[in-house]
Design a protein around this motif. Sequence first.
Motif, PDB file in Angstrom:
ATOM      1  N   MET A  89     -18.040 -20.612 -24.556  1.00  0.00           N
ATOM      2  CA  MET A  89     -18.258 -19.579 -24.106  1.00  0.00           C
ATOM      3  C   MET A  89     -18.104 -18.852 -22.686  1.00  0.00           C
ATOM      4  O   MET A  89     -17.599 -19.472 -21.468  1.00  0.00           O
ATOM      5  N   GLY A  90     -17.884 -17.154 -22.282  1.00  0.00           N
ATOM      6  CA  GLY A  90     -16.856 -17.183 -21.541  1.00  0.00           C
ATOM      7  C   GLY A  90     -17.998 -16.919 -20.543  1.00  0.00           C
ATOM      8  O   GLY A  90     -19.130 -18.074 -20.298  1.00  0.00           O
ATOM      9  N   PRO A  91     -17.977 -16.108 -19.324  1.00  0.00           N
ATOM     10  CA  PRO A  91     -18.592 -15.722 -18.362  1.00  0.00           C
ATOM     11  C   PRO A  91     -20.304 -15.258 -18.532  1.00  0.00           C
ATOM     12  O   PRO A  91     -21.018 -15.388 -17.605  1.00  0.00           O
ATOM     13  N   GLU A  92     -20.239 -14.551 -19.502  1.00  0.00           N
ATOM     14  CA  GLU A  92     -21.828 -13.965 -20.076  1.00  0.00           C
ATOM     15  C   GLU A  92     -22.608 -15.543 -20.254  1.00  0.00           C
ATOM     16  O   GLU A  92     -23.809 -14.820 -20.204  1.00  0.00           O
ATOM     17  N   LEU A  93     -22.791 -16.868 -20.648  1.00  0.00           N
ATOM     18  CA  LEU A  93     -22.962 -17.736 -20.277  1.00  0.00           C
ATOM     19  C   LEU A  93     -23.153 -18.247 -19.129  1.00  0.00           C
ATOM     20  O   LEU A  93     -23.257 -18.386 -17.590  1.00  0.00           O
ATOM     21  N   LEU A  94     -24.730 -18.150 -18.804  1.00  0.00           N
ATOM     22  CA  LEU A  94     -24.943 -18.327 -16.717  1.00  0.00           C
ATOM     23  C   LEU A  94     -25.184 -19.944 -17.062  1.00  0.00           C
ATOM     24  O   LEU A  94     -26.242 -20.737 -17.319  1.00  0.00           O
ATOM     25  N   ARG A  95     -24.372 -20.710 -16.351  1.00  0.00           N
ATOM     26  CA  ARG A  95     -24.654 -21.526 -15.845  1.00  0.00           C
ATOM     27  C   ARG A  95     -25.409 -22.125 -14.431  1.00  0.00           C
ATOM     28  O   ARG A  95     -25.394 -21.336 -13.545  1.00  0.00           O
ATOM     29  N   ILE A  96     -26.304 -23.333 -14.958  1.00  0.00           N
ATOM     30  CA  ILE A  96     -26.961 -23.315 -13.461  1.00  0.00           C
ATOM     31  C   ILE A  96     -26.459 -25.113 -13.442  1.00  0.00           C
ATOM     32  O   ILE A  96     -25.897 -25.610 -14.246  1.00  0.00           O
ATOM     33  N   LYS A  97     -26.694 -25.145 -12.122  1.00  0.00           N
ATOM     34  CA  LYS A  97     -27.569 -26.927 -11.534  1.00  0.00           C
ATOM     35  C   LYS A  97     -28.743 -27.253 -11.162  1.00  0.00           C
ATOM     36  O   LYS A  97     -29.026 -26.525  -9.981  1.00  0.00           O
ATOM     37  N   ASP A  98     -28.554 -28.601 -11.190  1.00  0.00           N
ATOM     38  CA  ASP A  98     -30.030 -29.104 -10.799  1.00  0.00           C
ATOM     39  C   ASP A  98     -29.363 -29.390  -9.265  1.00  0.00           C
ATOM     40  O   ASP A  98     -28.481 -29.975  -8.921  1.00  0.00           O
ATOM     41  N   ARG A  99     -31.066 -30.465  -8.766  1.00  0.00           N
ATOM     42  CA  ARG A  99     -31.325 -30.619  -7.461  1.00  0.00           C
ATOM     43  C   ARG A  99     -30.051 -32.007  -7.732  1.00  0.00           C
ATOM     44  O   ARG A  99     -29.648 -32.786  -6.387  1.00  0.00           O
ATOM     45  N   HIS A 100     -29.771 -32.706  -8.457  1.00  0.00           N
ATOM     46  CA  HIS A 100     -29.285 -33.983  -9.016  1.00  0.00           C
ATOM     47  C   HIS A 100     -27.753 -33.394  -9.731  1.00  0.00           C
ATOM     48  O   HIS A 100     -26.724 -34.147  -9.935  1.00  0.00           O
ATOM     49  N   ASP A 101     -27.227 -32.776  -9.809  1.00  0.00           N
ATOM     50  CA  ASP A 101     -25.747 -31.976  -9.688  1.00  0.00           C
ATOM     51  C   ASP A 101     -25.272 -31.805 -10.817  1.00  0.00           C
ATOM     52  O   ASP A 101     -24.703 -32.322 -11.607  1.00  0.00           O
ATOM     53  N   ARG A 102     -26.756 -31.754 -12.467  1.00  0.00           N
ATOM     54  CA  ARG A 102     -26.423 -31.784 -13.393  1.00  0.00           C
ATOM     55  C   ARG A 102     -26.884 -30.430 -14.316  1.00  0.00           C
ATOM     56  O   ARG A 102     -27.774 -29.412 -13.462  1.00  0.00           O
TER      57      ARG A 102
END
Length: 580
Positions: A89-102
Amino acid sequence: MKASQSFLATLKEAPSDAEVVSHKLMVRAGLIRKLSAGIYNYLPLGLKSIRKVENIIREEMNRAGAIELLMPMIQPAELWQETGRWEKMGPELLRIKDRHDRDFLIQPTSEEVVTDLARNEIKSYKQLPVNFYQIQTKFRDERRPRFGIMRGREFSMKDAYSFDRDAEGLKKSYQIMFDAYTHIFKRMGLKFRAVTADNGAIGGSGSQEFHVIADTGEDAIVYCPTSDYAANLEAAESLSLIAARATATQAMVKVLTPDQTNCADVAKFLGLPLEQTVKSLLFAADQEDGPAKLFMVLVRGDHDLNEIKASKIPGMSESRFASEPEIKQACNAPAGYLGPVGVSADVTVVADRTVANMSDFVCGANDGDHHLTGVNWGRDLPEPLVMDLRNAVVGDLSPDGKGVVDICRGIEVGHVFQLGTRYSEAMGCTYLDQQGKAQPMVMGCYGIGVTRLLAAAIEQGNDERGIVWPISMAPFEVVICPMGYDKSEAVKAAADQLHDELFAAGVDVVLDDRGERPGAMFADWELIGVPFRVVIGDRGLVDAQVEFKGRTDAESQNIPLSEIKATAIAAVDAAKKLIS
């Protein structure tokens, strides 16, 4: 409900960034307000229409045997890594990280999550078939969000997922969902078509889209007016326009065509019909090892290449236009003068069906400022790989043999897919069959754009005064407009009584108690699109008369006060029956 207890936020002017009718009217009618690019607040009237849409969807999904649940908006990356979509999936998939860097993502869809749920909860063939659905917020980080909620980044969607024992079961589940969708859109009072579609990034073996017919639609729909055939332009089959290849009558000749780099200019320069020319496009498919594999794709000069169809050429699923060095290597000529005659043996030549039946055609000579005339297959160059590669055009023969096709515009509001085992095999989603053997569950998925439906309905139904809602989607069914509500006890009493009687009868009614001038009051409710209006004033009450008018009626009717309740109820019931 009384208007003073609601929240009316109508505007005289649309925002400068509003490009389409639905965006302009939804803002002006006080249905939405922009928070950020592609992200909107839904004001009370807009939310009211959304809830009506959701209710229809729930009723029909439940009737079809689907089971509602709710899956999280935030999904762990590991599930998407199992299917390979985290990387694909390209940039349209909004990726995030939680406080544990997951790694996590905000869901654009839920195939992975529901498959994970099924593999953990379903063990036996006795638990199948099953169909889960949800109505949930989705997020796709569109590069250029536009058209209001039509192509926003955050939106509400109904997504359903069926699990079956085998392909035959999937076909049954798919048909049940197709029928449910047909009932849903009919109940909403929309003019729509179901069309054959390309599966796109979701994958699977077959799919159909549901389009609301509207001139401003982003998608072109190819359909036959004399049959049931309909397909998205991307998926519409294009038959050859030449029944059989004619015998060659010309010798191949190399001709000078200085500065003529496209088919239209070449045809004009040579005094030939455009239909006699062939357009040559060179593509490259990168390989893990070694140079890219090259493909020369041919369509007739007056046709456009369908890139979705071209991507189905074996080996071309991931391809790009060839670079200048690659063009030089294959053809030793500048772009604009490419052709299949004498092309490098490493190049796979693929011709559209019509091109494959052409004779004495014109194409590039693989030499700057030169083209070839009188080119014929078999004699001057090898027979090509033949595939359907072009976009359909008005007047083409319908693939079902029942007439010719036309093209209209549509807004996609629903899509049904036969996924098969793509996700279940990738994620180990199996059940034990009657022999105790593990088998992959066979899946289908089915989506409806809930918030997009509002925009689509408005694109289909509007006039110079505002929105023209189907009654099933309108925020209110009847509006009572009293003249001088704050000044006349007789008017106030009559308006209050009618409001209470209609409300008790189950009519979704609103009473405008704001004390506005008649012109401003009428303009607001016509902009909002309430289907029926009752006007009560002192002058009419002298004769025990009130005015009744449908949103699209040219003139109002005078109705006895004693009959207005029955008249309004009958009009609402008739409007509902018309679309049920």
